[in-house]
Design a protein around this motif. Structure first.
Motif, PDB file in Angstrom:
ATOM      1  N   CYS A  33       3.362  12.149  -3.427  1.00 39.10           N
ATOM      2  CA  CYS A  33       2.256  12.080  -2.457  1.00 39.10           C
ATOM      3  C   CYS A  33       0.970  12.598  -3.114  1.00 39.10           C
ATOM      4  O   CYS A  33      -0.113  12.030  -2.934  1.00 39.10           O
ATOM      5  CB  CYS A  33       2.559  12.909  -1.214  1.00 39.10           C
ATOM      6  SG  CYS A  33       3.811  12.187  -0.159  1.00 39.10           S
ATOM      7  N   ARG A  34       1.106  13.675  -3.883  1.00 38.59           N
ATOM      8  CA  ARG A  34      -0.066  14.221  -4.591  1.00 38.59           C
ATOM      9  C   ARG A  34      -0.595  13.206  -5.598  1.00 38.59           C
ATOM     10  O   ARG A  34      -1.771  12.891  -5.638  1.00 38.59           O
ATOM     11  CB  ARG A  34       0.323  15.488  -5.382  1.00 38.59           C
ATOM     12  CG  ARG A  34       0.286  16.761  -4.629  1.00 38.59           C
ATOM     13  CD  ARG A  34      -1.025  17.116  -4.064  1.00 38.59           C
ATOM     14  NE  ARG A  34      -2.022  17.613  -5.015  1.00 38.59           N
ATOM     15  CZ  ARG A  34      -3.229  17.997  -4.658  1.00 38.59           C
ATOM     16  NH1 ARG A  34      -3.610  17.924  -3.388  1.00 38.59           N
ATOM     17  NH2 ARG A  34      -4.082  18.444  -5.548  1.00 38.59           N
TER      18      ARG A  34
ATOM     19  N   ARG B  44       5.644   5.718   3.181  1.00 36.62           N
ATOM     20  CA  ARG B  44       6.428   4.835   2.292  1.00 36.62           C
ATOM     21  C   ARG B  44       7.077   5.620   1.167  1.00 36.62           C
ATOM     22  O   ARG B  44       8.186   5.327   0.728  1.00 36.62           O
ATOM     23  CB  ARG B  44       5.531   3.739   1.698  1.00 36.62           C
ATOM     24  CG  ARG B  44       5.651   2.440   2.455  1.00 36.62           C
ATOM     25  CD  ARG B  44       5.147   1.283   1.629  1.00 36.62           C
ATOM     26  NE  ARG B  44       6.097   0.816   0.655  1.00 36.62           N
ATOM     27  CZ  ARG B  44       5.782   0.280  -0.518  1.00 36.62           C
ATOM     28  NH1 ARG B  44       4.512   0.179  -0.868  1.00 36.62           N
ATOM     29  NH2 ARG B  44       6.697  -0.135  -1.342  1.00 36.62           N
TER      30      ARG B  44
ATOM     31  N   THR C   8      -2.747  13.484  -1.494  1.00 32.27           N
ATOM     32  CA  THR C   8      -2.660  14.217  -0.220  1.00 32.27           C
ATOM     33  C   THR C   8      -2.945  15.717  -0.412  1.00 32.27           C
ATOM     34  O   THR C   8      -2.371  16.338  -1.315  1.00 32.27           O
ATOM     35  CB  THR C   8      -1.232  14.062   0.368  1.00 32.27           C
ATOM     36  OG1 THR C   8      -0.846  12.706   0.219  1.00 32.27           O
ATOM     37  CG2 THR C   8      -1.168  14.490   1.810  1.00 32.27           C
TER      38      THR C   8
ATOM     39  N   VAL D 229       0.851  -1.179   0.000  1.00 33.31           N
ATOM     40  CA  VAL D 229       0.000   0.000   0.000  1.00 33.31           C
ATOM     41  C   VAL D 229       0.895   1.240   0.000  1.00 33.31           C
ATOM     42  O   VAL D 229       1.814   1.344   0.802  1.00 33.31           O
ATOM     43  CB  VAL D 229      -0.858   0.030   1.290  1.00 33.31           C
ATOM     44  CG1 VAL D 229      -1.882   1.146   1.228  1.00 33.31           C
ATOM     45  CG2 VAL D 229      -1.474  -1.318   1.538  1.00 33.31           C
ATOM     46  N   VAL D 230       0.601   2.137  -0.938  1.00 37.24           N
ATOM     47  CA  VAL D 230       1.445   3.330  -1.003  1.00 37.24           C
ATOM     48  C   VAL D 230       0.916   4.391  -0.042  1.00 37.24           C
ATOM     49  O   VAL D 230      -0.228   4.830  -0.151  1.00 37.24           O
ATOM     50  CB  VAL D 230       1.487   3.873  -2.446  1.00 37.24           C
ATOM     51  CG1 VAL D 230       2.318   5.150  -2.500  1.00 37.24           C
ATOM     52  CG2 VAL D 230       2.076   2.825  -3.378  1.00 37.24           C
ATOM     53  N   THR D 231       1.743   4.750   0.918  1.00 37.96           N
ATOM     54  CA  THR D 231       1.356   5.791   1.876  1.00 37.96           C
ATOM     55  C   THR D 231       2.387   6.910   1.794  1.00 37.96           C
ATOM     56  O   THR D 231       3.462   6.718   1.212  1.00 37.96           O
ATOM     57  CB  THR D 231       1.400   5.236   3.316  1.00 37.96           C
ATOM     58  OG1 THR D 231       2.747   4.787   3.555  1.00 37.96           O
ATOM     59  CG2 THR D 231       0.465   4.078   3.531  1.00 37.96           C
ATOM     60  N   GLU D 232       2.073   8.047   2.394  1.00 40.70           N
ATOM     61  CA  GLU D 232       3.042   9.149   2.397  1.00 40.70           C
ATOM     62  C   GLU D 232       4.366   8.693   3.030  1.00 40.70           C
ATOM     63  O   GLU D 232       5.435   9.002   2.523  1.00 40.70           O
ATOM     64  CB  GLU D 232       2.510  10.352   3.202  1.00 40.70           C
ATOM     65  CG  GLU D 232       1.442  11.149   2.510  1.00 40.70           C
ATOM     66  CD  GLU D 232       0.019  10.730   2.918  1.00 40.70           C
ATOM     67  OE1 GLU D 232      -0.919  11.385   2.484  1.00 40.70           O
ATOM     68  OE2 GLU D 232      -0.133   9.746   3.683  1.00 40.70           O
TER      69      GLU D 232
ATOM     70  N   LEU E  34       0.050   9.879  -5.987  1.00 42.07           N
ATOM     71  CA  LEU E  34      -0.291   8.502  -5.608  1.00 42.07           C
ATOM     72  C   LEU E  34      -1.246   8.416  -4.419  1.00 42.07           C
ATOM     73  O   LEU E  34      -1.946   7.439  -4.256  1.00 42.07           O
ATOM     74  CB  LEU E  34       0.980   7.693  -5.308  1.00 42.07           C
ATOM     75  CG  LEU E  34       2.028   7.684  -6.431  1.00 42.07           C
ATOM     76  CD1 LEU E  34       3.294   6.948  -5.996  1.00 42.07           C
ATOM     77  CD2 LEU E  34       1.471   7.023  -7.700  1.00 42.07           C
ATOM     78  N   CYS E  35      -1.251   9.448  -3.569  1.00 43.28           N
ATOM     79  CA  CYS E  35      -2.139   9.389  -2.399  1.00 43.28           C
ATOM     80  C   CYS E  35      -3.161  10.527  -2.419  1.00 43.28           C
ATOM     81  O   CYS E  35      -4.032  10.585  -1.549  1.00 43.28           O
ATOM     82  CB  CYS E  35      -1.355   9.488  -1.095  1.00 43.28           C
ATOM     83  SG  CYS E  35       0.006   8.358  -0.956  1.00 43.28           S
TER      84      CYS E  35
END
Ligand code: ADP
Ligand code: MG
Length: 456
Positions: A403-404, A367, A409, A362-365, A406-407
């Motif tokens: 982050c923008r 990671r 954010t 899972v891709v998180t900030e 993939l998540c």
């Protein structure tokens, strides 16, 4: 390598034969030196027993004889040993007198005989590092040698192994040379624990003066250790000026070492920096074969596709590859009790580890930041900090961008994550990355590679 008593005697006999050739008066030699013996070699000192107090005093005070002996020691040992002459009576006195307790520095720092050049597999990933290591071993401190040699790489790619290999090979060629392997952690620990005042500080410096080849692992740990760094700086200069060899390792290039004084970084850059990168599959398979043989097993019992599977799944860190191999061997011997090690056995044995690696998917900030930090050899703190060096800023902007992407954010949250920046700063950084990405191929490759790692 332990220097035995017979080796010590042999050495002293060699020294004596040189001295004999150089002292023109045969009677002086016969009467004062012919029956002298080594008592012991203690650190930087050769302690020799002579037959009378007069002999000890004459050989000590007469500059001509003294120089002849010192030169002979230098020729025979290729080192500057100090000479102490004593009589057999003095030994008894020393033995009876309780010794004042002096701290013995780095008593536990020893070379690991298992790490040699012979069992270090050479591939494109590490060729230059091995060549440079062999070069310094051929003539430690030699005037054409890189000094210091600075080897850097991510964790688990063979830096520590190479340092020990340099040490072991140096000792093999010259058992009398003084090689010290230390981890920077140990250096810091000894310094903090035992060096409280000027006296200890001088003893530590004296100790290092006796070293011919200094191998210091993980020098990045010196970051932000000002006092220890100062001492290290002094030791470093003394050894280099005395023509002694220094080899350092680190998880990053000297220029990327943060929290270290500029003067130290510039000293590290005086020699040669070589990088070890991730190995290719062929090298990894070769490493596996070496490890299998050194475990006393036969490579022929392992199916090639099984080894290839291991190499492909554990390709970033050889320590992890070794861990997987050990697990496989344990599994094959104790659970499967099978003669042939097939691909299926390999898969079954390492599945739990691969499974746990995949569960990170899972891709998180967090990671993203971790992966970008890893890619640029930075720490996560540096990326989240307010530092503005171009390398850190670039890594930070890429992290924000990913982050923008993939998540998704929000900019305000990104501002908080990255050191409390306001959202317009973050917005313009992200925008800049998207624009540059269209023309800057290096940036595009980096982002591509990081994304690949995030998905693997
Ligand atoms: P580092 O110091 O870079 O973190 P190490 O030197 O501790 O890495 O290496 C980790 C393990 O991988 C060690 O057991 C070492 O023997 C092994 N290793 C690394 N590179 C090689 C290589 N080229 N050939 C054989 N073994 C290797
Ligand atoms: Mg290491």
């Amino acid at each position: 390598m332990v220097v035995t008593l017979s080796q010590q005697n042999q050495l002293w006999n060699t020294i004596l034969s040189i001295v004999k050739d150089r002292i023109s008066d045969r009677h002086v030699f016969d009467s004062f030196l012919a029956d002298s013996k080594v008592h012991k070699i203690d650190g930087n000192k050769i302690i020799v027993i002579v037959n009378s107090a007069l002999a000890a005093s004459l050989l000590k005070t007469n500059a001509r004889y003294n120089n002849i002996i010192k030169d002979a020691i230098k020729i025979a040992t290729e080192s500057d040993y100090e000479l102490e002459l004593i009589t057999s009576d003095e030994i008894k006195n020393v033995a009876e007198k309780p010794q004042t307790q002096k701290h013995q520095f780095f008593a536990h720092s020893v070379l690991n005989p298992k790490y040699t050049f012979d069992n270090f597999v050479v591939g494109d990933c590490n060729r230059e590092a091995v060549q440079a290591a062999l070069l310094v071993t051929a003539a430690p401190g030699g005037s054409f040698n890189p000094n210091p040699l600075f080897i850097y790489s991510k964790s688990g790619l063979g830096k520590t192994h190479l340092l020990h290999a340099i040490g072991n090979y140096t000792k093999e060629k010259n058992p009398y040379s003084k090689v010290l392997y230390i981890n920077t952690d140990t250096f810091i620990d000894e310094f903090i624990r035992y060096v409280r005042g000027d006296q200890e500080s001088e003893s530590l410096k004296d100790f290092f003066q006796t070293i011919d080849v200094l191998l210091v692992d993980d020098i990045q740990f010196l970051s932000d250790k000002n006092k220890t760094s100062e001492m290290f700086f002094h030791i470093f200069n003394t050894l280099i000026n005395a023509g002694k060899q220094i080899v350092l390792t680190s998880d990053r290039h000297p220029n990327d070492l943060k929290g270290l004084e500029e003067r130290l970084v510039s000293r590290f850059n005086m020699g040669l920096s070589v990088n070890i990168v991730n190995p290719d599959t062929t090298t990894l398979i070769e490493i596996l074969k070496t490890k299998i043989s050194s475990n006393g097993l036969s490579v022929a019992d392992f199916d090639a596709d099984g080894l290839a599977f291991l190499a492909e799944n554990f390709n970033k860190n050889i320590r992890e590859l070794e861990g997987a191999l050990n697990r496989l061997i344990f599994y094959a011997i104790n659970i499967k009790n099978n003669d042939r090690i097939t691909l299926d056995i390999v898969k079954a044995s390492v599945q739990p580890i691969i499974g746990s690696k995949k569960s990170n998917k899972v891709v998180t900030e967090d990671r993203i930041i971790e992966t970008v930090a890893d890619y640029y050899h930075l720490t996560e703190q540096q990326i989240k900090s307010k530092f503005r060096t171009s390398q850190i800023a670039l890594a930070r902007h890429i992290s924000m961008y990913l982050c923008r992407q993939l998540c998704g954010t929000p900019f305000i949250k990104l501002g908080n994550i990255f050191g409390g920046r306001d959202h317009s700063t973050v917005m313009s950084a992200v925008e800049k990355v998207s624009i540059n990405l269209k023309t800057d191929t290096q940036l595009a490759t980096a982002i591509n590679e990081i994304q690949k790692q995030l998905k693997s």
